[in-house]
Design a protein around this motif. Structure first.
Motif, PDB file in Angstrom:
ATOM      1  N   VAL A 101      56.833 -18.941  54.840  1.00  0.00           N
ATOM      2  CA  VAL A 101      58.001 -19.807  54.989  1.00  0.00           C
ATOM      3  C   VAL A 101      58.476 -20.198  53.590  1.00  0.00           C
ATOM      4  O   VAL A 101      57.664 -20.581  52.738  1.00  0.00           O
ATOM      5  N   PRO A 102      59.774 -20.091  53.296  1.00  0.00           N
ATOM      6  CA  PRO A 102      60.263 -20.431  51.957  1.00  0.00           C
ATOM      7  C   PRO A 102      59.931 -21.873  51.576  1.00  0.00           C
ATOM      8  O   PRO A 102      59.991 -22.782  52.411  1.00  0.00           O
ATOM      9  N   THR A 103      59.598 -22.071  50.333  1.00  0.00           N
ATOM     10  CA  THR A 103      59.329 -23.418  49.826  1.00  0.00           C
ATOM     11  C   THR A 103      60.491 -23.939  48.987  1.00  0.00           C
ATOM     12  O   THR A 103      60.462 -25.077  48.527  1.00  0.00           O
ATOM     13  N   THR A 104      61.507 -23.114  48.774  1.00  0.00           N
ATOM     14  CA  THR A 104      62.679 -23.518  48.020  1.00  0.00           C
ATOM     15  C   THR A 104      63.804 -23.937  48.963  1.00  0.00           C
ATOM     16  O   THR A 104      63.921 -23.394  50.076  1.00  0.00           O
ATOM     17  N   THR A 105      64.627 -24.846  48.521  1.00  0.00           N
ATOM     18  CA  THR A 105      65.784 -25.283  49.322  1.00  0.00           C
ATOM     19  C   THR A 105      66.897 -24.254  49.315  1.00  0.00           C
ATOM     20  O   THR A 105      67.895 -24.415  50.023  1.00  0.00           O
ATOM     21  N   LEU A 106      66.734 -23.179  48.543  1.00  0.00           N
ATOM     22  CA  LEU A 106      67.796 -22.184  48.381  1.00  0.00           C
ATOM     23  C   LEU A 106      67.669 -21.020  49.358  1.00  0.00           C
ATOM     24  O   LEU A 106      68.390 -20.022  49.229  1.00  0.00           O
ATOM     25  N   ARG A 107      66.774 -21.150  50.325  1.00  0.00           N
ATOM     26  CA  ARG A 107      66.591 -20.105  51.338  1.00  0.00           C
ATOM     27  C   ARG A 107      66.695 -20.711  52.729  1.00  0.00           C
ATOM     28  O   ARG A 107      66.176 -21.815  52.981  1.00  0.00           O
ATOM     29  N   SER A 108      67.351 -20.015  53.645  1.00  0.00           N
ATOM     30  CA  SER A 108      67.382 -20.453  55.037  1.00  0.00           C
ATOM     31  C   SER A 108      65.967 -20.515  55.591  1.00  0.00           C
ATOM     32  O   SER A 108      65.140 -19.650  55.300  1.00  0.00           O
ATOM     33  N   GLY A 109      65.691 -21.545  56.398  1.00  0.00           N
ATOM     34  CA  GLY A 109      64.356 -21.737  56.940  1.00  0.00           C
ATOM     35  C   GLY A 109      63.450 -22.543  56.054  1.00  0.00           C
ATOM     36  O   GLY A 109      62.352 -22.927  56.461  1.00  0.00           O
ATOM     37  N   GLY A 110      63.896 -22.830  54.816  1.00  0.00           N
ATOM     38  CA  GLY A 110      63.100 -23.616  53.888  1.00  0.00           C
ATOM     39  C   GLY A 110      63.415 -25.098  53.977  1.00  0.00           C
ATOM     40  O   GLY A 110      64.124 -25.542  54.887  1.00  0.00           O
ATOM     41  N   PRO A 111      62.921 -25.888  53.044  1.00  0.00           N
ATOM     42  CA  PRO A 111      63.163 -27.337  53.065  1.00  0.00           C
ATOM     43  C   PRO A 111      64.660 -27.664  53.027  1.00  0.00           C
ATOM     44  O   PRO A 111      65.408 -27.100  52.227  1.00  0.00           O
ATOM     45  N   GLY A 112      65.069 -28.560  53.939  1.00  0.00           N
ATOM     46  CA  GLY A 112      66.455 -28.990  53.977  1.00  0.00           C
ATOM     47  C   GLY A 112      67.413 -28.021  54.621  1.00  0.00           C
ATOM     48  O   GLY A 112      68.622 -28.287  54.712  1.00  0.00           O
ATOM     49  N   SER A 113      66.923 -26.879  55.098  1.00  0.00           N
ATOM     50  CA  SER A 113      67.811 -25.863  55.674  1.00  0.00           C
ATOM     51  C   SER A 113      68.425 -26.350  56.985  1.00  0.00           C
ATOM     52  O   SER A 113      67.790 -27.048  57.776  1.00  0.00           O
ATOM     53  N   LEU A 114      69.673 -25.939  57.217  1.00  0.00           N
ATOM     54  CA  LEU A 114      70.347 -26.216  58.483  1.00  0.00           C
ATOM     55  C   LEU A 114      69.885 -25.263  59.578  1.00  0.00           C
ATOM     56  O   LEU A 114      70.246 -25.436  60.741  1.00  0.00           O
ATOM     57  N   ILE A 115      69.107 -24.265  59.193  1.00  0.00           N
ATOM     58  CA  ILE A 115      68.693 -23.205  60.122  1.00  0.00           C
ATOM     59  C   ILE A 115      67.171 -23.185  60.205  1.00  0.00           C
ATOM     60  O   ILE A 115      66.487 -23.060  59.187  1.00  0.00           O
ATOM     61  N   SER A 116      66.655 -23.276  61.410  1.00  0.00           N
ATOM     62  CA  SER A 116      65.214 -23.307  61.610  1.00  0.00           C
ATOM     63  C   SER A 116      64.584 -21.937  61.350  1.00  0.00           C
ATOM     64  O   SER A 116      65.142 -20.897  61.711  1.00  0.00           O
ATOM     65  N   TRP A 117      63.416 -21.951  60.726  1.00  0.00           N
ATOM     66  CA  TRP A 117      62.666 -20.727  60.446  1.00  0.00           C
ATOM     67  C   TRP A 117      62.429 -19.914  61.715  1.00  0.00           C
ATOM     68  O   TRP A 117      62.542 -18.692  61.717  1.00  0.00           O
ATOM     69  N   ASN A 118      62.110 -20.585  62.814  1.00  0.00           N
ATOM     70  CA  ASN A 118      61.774 -19.892  64.058  1.00  0.00           C
ATOM     71  C   ASN A 118      62.957 -19.186  64.692  1.00  0.00           C
ATOM     72  O   ASN A 118      62.779 -18.340  65.571  1.00  0.00           O
ATOM     73  N   THR A 119      64.199 -19.527  64.293  1.00  0.00           N
ATOM     74  CA  THR A 119      65.386 -18.923  64.911  1.00  0.00           C
ATOM     75  C   THR A 119      65.913 -17.721  64.137  1.00  0.00           C
ATOM     76  O   THR A 119      66.888 -17.093  64.570  1.00  0.00           O
ATOM     77  N   LEU A 120      65.278 -17.393  63.019  1.00  0.00           N
ATOM     78  CA  LEU A 120      65.837 -16.352  62.151  1.00  0.00           C
ATOM     79  C   LEU A 120      65.637 -14.947  62.690  1.00  0.00           C
ATOM     80  O   LEU A 120      66.359 -14.020  62.314  1.00  0.00           O
ATOM     81  N   GLY A 121      64.654 -14.760  63.559  1.00  0.00           N
ATOM     82  CA  GLY A 121      64.321 -13.407  63.983  1.00  0.00           C
ATOM     83  C   GLY A 121      63.431 -12.732  62.955  1.00  0.00           C
ATOM     84  O   GLY A 121      63.339 -13.144  61.794  1.00  0.00           O
ATOM     85  N   ARG A 122      62.773 -11.679  63.372  1.00  0.00           N
ATOM     86  CA  ARG A 122      61.784 -11.011  62.513  1.00  0.00           C
ATOM     87  C   ARG A 122      62.401 -10.520  61.213  1.00  0.00           C
ATOM     88  O   ARG A 122      61.881 -10.767  60.125  1.00  0.00           O
TER      89      ARG A 122
END
Length: 434
Positions: free
Chosen positions: A93-114
């Motif tokens: 899981v990304p630890t940077t705020t600059l990636r979707s699914g990471g901290p502060g993201s508007l998009i949940s990691w689990n919804t990204l698909g494989r």
């Protein structure tokens, strides 16, 4: 390994399927023969045959619908859905705020698909870029909205633009809009080079429109790719146009395989490509790609179909590596559009025309990778190329549907970033290859 498996599995499956079909055909023939004899006792024989024919049509449609669409396609759909939903513990899981699914993201990691999770977790980080370029680097921005992130392509595109805003993507030097393949895959070799060329001062965005392989999407609902490509590009460009022109990032476009088919859909005609972007890389276009077909069919007669020259080659160029893109030479103003294609790629050259007509790609001069020993045989060449579709990526880079590091050379030709000499491009290709 996969090639050997296919060579064993295809004949076995073919023999078994043929046996089942022959047995089923004989049973059906016996049943219809008995019904025909029964009807012929009361009706003229031609009327009995006509009634049987009318009765057979809905039966055949029902069998195809239930057995093929309902069973085979249904089973494939479930399998690919399960693969898309599964979480891989090896993908961090990304630890940077600059990636979707990471901290502060508007998009949940689990919804990204494989494939979305692989995309946002991949690529070079600032430290790797700094080590390669010898200068302070930025952390590249990567944004992705999966099927589970929002309900429709338009909603996923809006969410992706909001995520771009959150990460500060519109203040970067380059912004790459990606149309994915059918599964949502983004080729690392297609995006990593841009991040190296701009030393991380980049953002890349994509949305998922399916979890099925590209061939399945082409058979069942190819408009999904076009709808997603158009929705994402239009909404990104609308926000991009609000930025004062001197402060805008370069707006780049990328698609591979079915992604080319979908990415092309946002342009009404060839002339509008250069008016809407600052550079385009389309890799391994399928035969059905509309603009690709336009450029190829209107190529200069002296140029081969596998490396067509369109007009003076001053806007759109075709090649398989950086050297081939230097042809036909001469002035090449920006923005530049590049198609990477290979003469041995069945994804690009497969067509029903192969049933009875010798294709242009088998004429002389032939593309590198197309054997001089290959010759045209009606129907057989079609079947051979159809089987090649199954193993088009199980070959070394530079053959079939594998483009690999040639995409880095293509991006360098499109962008020509300041300070990059030919030896630097070769060093980048070597780094990506390793």
């Amino acid at each position: 390994r996969n090639l050997a498996l296919y060579m064993i599995a295809v004949p076995v499956v073919a023999v078994f399927t043929t046996y089942v079909l022959v047995v089923a055909g004989r049973l059906v023939r016996s049943a219809f023969g008995a019904i025909e004899r029964l009807l012929s006792r009361r009706l003229p024989r031609r009327w009995a045959i006509a009634i049987l024919g009318l009765a057979a049509l809905p039966l055949a449609v029902t069998i195809v619908d239930v057995m093929i669409a309902g069973k085979v396609f249904g089973s494939l759909d479930k399998a690919y859905l399960a693969a898309d939903s599964s979480l891989d513990d090896t993908v961090p899981v990304p630890t940077t705020t600059l990636r979707s699914g990471g901290p502060g993201s508007l998009i949940s990691w689990n919804t990204l698909g494989r494939q979305g999770r692989h995309f946002v977790a991949g690529g070079p980080n600032a430290a790797a870029l700094e080590a390669f370029n010898g200068a302070a680097a930025l952390e590249p921005i990567r944004v992705y909205a999966g099927l589970g992130s929002a309900g429709t392509p338009a909603e996923r595109a809006r969410l992706a633009v909001a995520e771009l805003e959150r990460t500060g993507a519109f203040s970067r030097r380059a912004l790459v809009v990606i149309t994915t393949t059918g599964t949502g895959w983004v080729d690392p070799h297609g995006i990593d080079p841009v991040e190296y060329l701009y030393n991380g001062d980049t953002a890349a965005v994509a949305i998922q429109y399916s979890y099925l392989p590209s061939w399945f999407v082409m058979l069942t609902n190819q408009d999904l790719s076009k709808e997603a490509g158009r929705a994402l590009f239009q909404q990104v460009r609308a926000r991009w146009e609000q930025i004062p022109e001197p402060s805008r990032p370069e707006l780049l476009l990328y698609g591979e395989s079915l992604g080319v088919f979908g990415s092309e859909a946002m342009f009404a005609d060839p002339e509008t490509i250069g008016e809407s972007t600052d550079g385009v890389l389309w890799v391994g276009p399928p035969r059905a790609s509309r603009l690709w077909s336009h450029f190829t069919s209107r190529r200069n007669p002296s140029s081969p179909v596998w490396q067509p020259v369109y007009g003076n080659g001053d806007r759109v160029r075709f090649g398989w590596d950086g050297e081939s893109l230097s042809q036909p030479g001469g002035d090449w103003p920006r923005p530049r559009v590049v198609y990477l294609q290979q003469g041995s790629d069945p994804i690009t050259w497969w067509s029903s025309d192969l049933l009875f007509g010798r294709p242009d790609w088998m004429r002389q001069p032939r593309s590198p990778g197309v054997s001089e020993r290959m010759f045209f045989v009606p129907i057989a060449t079609f079947l051979q190329t159809t089987l090649d579709l199954l193993v088009s990526t199980d070959v070394p880079e530079g053959h079939g549907h594998r483009f690999g590091t040639a995409q880095a050379e293509a991006w360098a030709a499109i962008l020509e970033p300041p300070g990059w000499a030919p030896q630097d491009i070769r060093r980048l290709v070597a780094a990506l290859a390793s």
